[in-house]
Design a protein around this motif. Structure first.
Motif, PDB file in Angstrom:
ATOM      1  N   ARG A   2      13.299 -34.913   1.528  1.00 38.92           N
ATOM      2  CA  ARG A   2      15.008 -34.624   1.724  1.00 38.92           C
ATOM      3  C   ARG A   2      15.389 -33.652   2.605  1.00 38.92           C
ATOM      4  O   ARG A   2      16.410 -33.894   2.911  1.00 38.92           O
ATOM      5  CB  ARG A   2      15.046 -33.621   0.365  1.00 38.92           C
ATOM      6  N   ARG A   3      14.219 -32.774   3.192  1.00 42.70           N
ATOM      7  CA  ARG A   3      15.489 -31.832   3.737  1.00 42.70           C
ATOM      8  C   ARG A   3      15.525 -32.629   5.300  1.00 42.70           C
ATOM      9  O   ARG A   3      15.858 -32.379   6.276  1.00 42.70           O
ATOM     10  CB  ARG A   3      13.914 -31.001   4.753  1.00 42.70           C
ATOM     11  N   ARG A  54      18.905 -34.844   5.572  1.00 44.69           N
ATOM     12  CA  ARG A  54      19.534 -33.759   5.547  1.00 44.69           C
ATOM     13  C   ARG A  54      20.164 -33.305   6.604  1.00 44.69           C
ATOM     14  O   ARG A  54      20.756 -32.828   6.926  1.00 44.69           O
ATOM     15  CB  ARG A  54      19.513 -32.662   4.234  1.00 44.69           C
TER      16      ARG A  54
END
Length: 124
Positions: free
Chosen positions: A102-103, A106
């Motif tokens: 997820r990071r 981003r």
């Protein structure tokens, strides 16, 4: 009732003061370890060891990653290199940064927003 073989206490002491204690038994030509424990190395200069030596780690170690423009540039480079080699680019960013999927997504989005990567979809 069968007679049990005798247990032996074995201690290994290392040069830095670390110790390993074991209880062992020899039976039928085999050594079986019953209990095993280890102690920390002796602290330098006679100071006491910290109380949380055996405490669980709170954070996983990961490589430091630059913030801002430099970090986005490195993400874009890792993404494009993996893409050109036919590997999963997001997985490459995950490995490079040590961040979660997820990071990493981003970070890839931030690199796209900065114009370092082409848009995900071409819109007409």
């Amino acid at each position: 009732m069968p007679l049990l073989p005798p247990w032996f206490h074995v201690r290994l002491t290392f040069g830095d003061g670390a110790v390993v204690d074991a209880r062992a038994v020899v039976s039928e030509g085999r050594i079986t370890i019953g209990d095993l424990s280890a102690g920390p190395p002796a602290p330098p200069d006679g100071h006491t060891a910290p109380a949380d030596f055996a405490g669980p780690a709170r954070h996983r170690a990961r490589p430091s990653w630059p913030r801002g423009r430099e970090g986005r540039r490195l993400v874009a480079e890792a993404y494009r290199a993996a893409q050109s080699e036919g590997r999963d680019p997001v997985l490459a960013v995950m490995r490079e940064t040590g961040r979660s999927r997820r990071r990493s997504l981003r970070l890839v989005a931030a690199a796209r927003d900065a114009g370092l990567l082409p848009p995900r979809h071409n819109r007409h």
